[in-house]
Design a protein around this motif. Structure first.
Motif, PDB file in Angstrom:
ATOM      1  N   UNK A  49      34.515  42.641  43.976  1.00  0.00           N
ATOM      2  CA  UNK A  49      33.590  41.930  44.865  1.00  0.00           C
ATOM      3  C   UNK A  49      34.089  40.522  45.159  1.00  0.00           C
ATOM      4  N   UNK A  50      34.645  39.855  44.141  1.00  0.00           N
ATOM      5  CA  UNK A  50      35.142  38.500  44.341  1.00  0.00           C
ATOM      6  C   UNK A  50      36.382  38.491  45.233  1.00  0.00           C
ATOM      7  N   UNK A  51      37.347  39.376  44.967  1.00  0.00           N
ATOM      8  CA  UNK A  51      38.576  39.393  45.741  1.00  0.00           C
ATOM      9  C   UNK A  51      38.343  39.820  47.185  1.00  0.00           C
ATOM     10  N   UNK A  52      37.347  40.661  47.404  1.00  0.00           N
ATOM     11  CA  UNK A  52      37.056  41.132  48.760  1.00  0.00           C
ATOM     12  C   UNK A  52      36.065  40.242  49.501  1.00  0.00           C
ATOM     13  N   UNK A  53      35.596  39.193  48.845  1.00  0.00           N
ATOM     14  CA  UNK A  53      34.678  38.282  49.501  1.00  0.00           C
ATOM     15  C   UNK A  53      33.323  38.892  49.803  1.00  0.00           C
ATOM     16  N   UNK A  54      32.887  39.845  48.979  1.00  0.00           N
ATOM     17  CA  UNK A  54      31.585  40.482  49.196  1.00  0.00           C
ATOM     18  C   UNK A  54      30.477  39.459  48.961  1.00  0.00           C
TER      19      UNK A  54
ATOM     20  N   UNK B 168      30.435  34.347  35.689  1.00  0.00           N
ATOM     21  CA  UNK B 168      30.399  32.979  35.165  1.00  0.00           C
ATOM     22  C   UNK B 168      31.603  32.697  34.280  1.00  0.00           C
ATOM     23  N   UNK B 169      31.931  33.629  33.393  1.00  0.00           N
ATOM     24  CA  UNK B 169      33.062  33.426  32.485  1.00  0.00           C
ATOM     25  C   UNK B 169      34.391  33.327  33.223  1.00  0.00           C
ATOM     26  N   UNK B 170      34.492  34.045  34.359  1.00  0.00           N
ATOM     27  CA  UNK B 170      35.746  34.070  35.117  1.00  0.00           C
ATOM     28  C   UNK B 170      35.745  33.085  36.285  1.00  0.00           C
ATOM     29  N   UNK B 171      34.671  32.325  36.446  1.00  0.00           N
ATOM     30  CA  UNK B 171      34.608  31.325  37.502  1.00  0.00           C
ATOM     31  C   UNK B 171      34.542  31.914  38.894  1.00  0.00           C
ATOM     32  N   UNK B 172      33.818  33.046  39.058  1.00  0.00           N
ATOM     33  CA  UNK B 172      33.721  33.735  40.340  1.00  0.00           C
ATOM     34  C   UNK B 172      32.382  33.451  41.012  1.00  0.00           C
ATOM     35  N   UNK B 173      32.403  33.367  42.334  1.00  0.00           N
ATOM     36  CA  UNK B 173      31.188  33.120  43.103  1.00  0.00           C
ATOM     37  C   UNK B 173      30.335  34.393  43.133  1.00  0.00           C
TER      38      UNK B 173
END
Length: 291
Positions: free
Chosen positions: A211-216, A237-242
């Motif tokens: 989801x993060x890499x695809x900008x979902x 949160x742990x990986x710093x992803x939106x």
């Protein structure tokens, strides 16, 4: 930027009406918002996922009138990205290896239940009761030399402590009507598996990375995954992803009240098509208005 939706089936069986509902809902929300619709093939389970099932997914979705962007992301082609995420978590001291088989875990749970009620996760599965977290480095090395099956588990207590209180934005509803700002409860899942020896990832980890890499921006899926979002918010949160926003929709159920599922023999879309049903009939069956 336009919103980004995704439909992410697993090619371990043929699509049924429940899949049609979720796919069409994602497509309709993307159309109404001027957004994009992605198709992702979640095929990390190489034993159960088959090329024939994947090919059938494309046929069924096209028959329903759904259009998606290409290329399609196939999870089995991105194991290195998932491994990089586990490496990051491991470097933070948040992962540990466990070696028990499913049968051994079942025996451990049974032994614990003799002494009293053992906690279960939101899906009804007993929480992991093993002692792998306390194994010494030499014991871990010996087990690995012996070829014991290895899983990487998240130290949930420590991960939750570091992440602090979490929530997500829910535009649908949970099993008990939860909506709006929903408090995440990742600790309810215990020390979840994030990777196995034969599969260097898990559903929880892969879906978060994808989801993060695809900008979902908008995750639309069934209510059976509502509380899984707690684990996803923790990993984000742990990986710093939106984090995206979420919309969990009601499940279609059979005459006995159970959710439609491949494992219980829900009638496949291809069977309904062979019987003469058209896309308009499918929409009527699942309670969506005509296109």
């Amino acid at each position: 930027m336009p919103p980004v939706f995704r439909f992410a089936p697993s090619p371990n069986g043929y699509l049924h009406l429940g899949h049609a509902y979720s796919a069409l809902l994602n497509a309709e929300l993307a159309r109404q918002s001027g957004g994009r619709l992605l198709l992702r093939i979640e095929d990390i389970d190489r034993a159960r996922c088959k090329p024939a099932f994947e090919a059938a997914i494309y046929v069924d979705l096209a028959w329903l009138g759904i259009e998606w962007e290409t290329p399609v992301r196939r999870q089995s082609e991105h194991f290195e990205q998932y491994r990089a995420a586990t490496d990051r978590l491991n470097a933070q001291g948040l992962l540990y290896p466990s070696f028990e088989s499913r049968a051994e875990i079942a025996r451990l749970v049974a032994a614990e239940q003799i002494r009293g009620k053992w906690p279960h996760d939101p899906d009804g599965v007993p929480l992991y009761p093993g002692i792998a977290r306390s194994l010494t480095p030499s014991a871990v090395a010996e087990l690995r030399r012996a070829g014991a099956p290895t899983a990487l588990r998240l130290d949930m207590a420590e991960a939750s402590r570091r992440a602090g209180a979490l929530q997500w934005t829910e535009f649908g509803a949970g099993p008990s009507g939860e909506s709006g700002a929903v408090a995440a409860r990742p600790e309810a899942w215990g020390d979840v598996i994030l990777a196995r020896k034969e599969i260097p990832t898990s559903y929880h980890l892969s879906v978060v990375i994808d989801d993060a890499l695809q900008g979902v921006t908008d995750v639309v899926r069934g209510q059976d995954l509502f509380w899984s979002t707690s684990v996803h918010r923790l990993l984000q949160t742990l990986l710093g992803l939106e984090p995206p926003t979420y919309r969990h929709h009601p499940l279609l159920r059979d005459e006995g009240g159970g959710k439609l599922a491949k494992s219980t023999g829900a009638t496949a879309l291809r069977e309904l098509r062979a019987r003469g049903a058209g896309p308009a009939d499918i929409r009527r069956m699942i309670g969506l208005p005509a296109a």
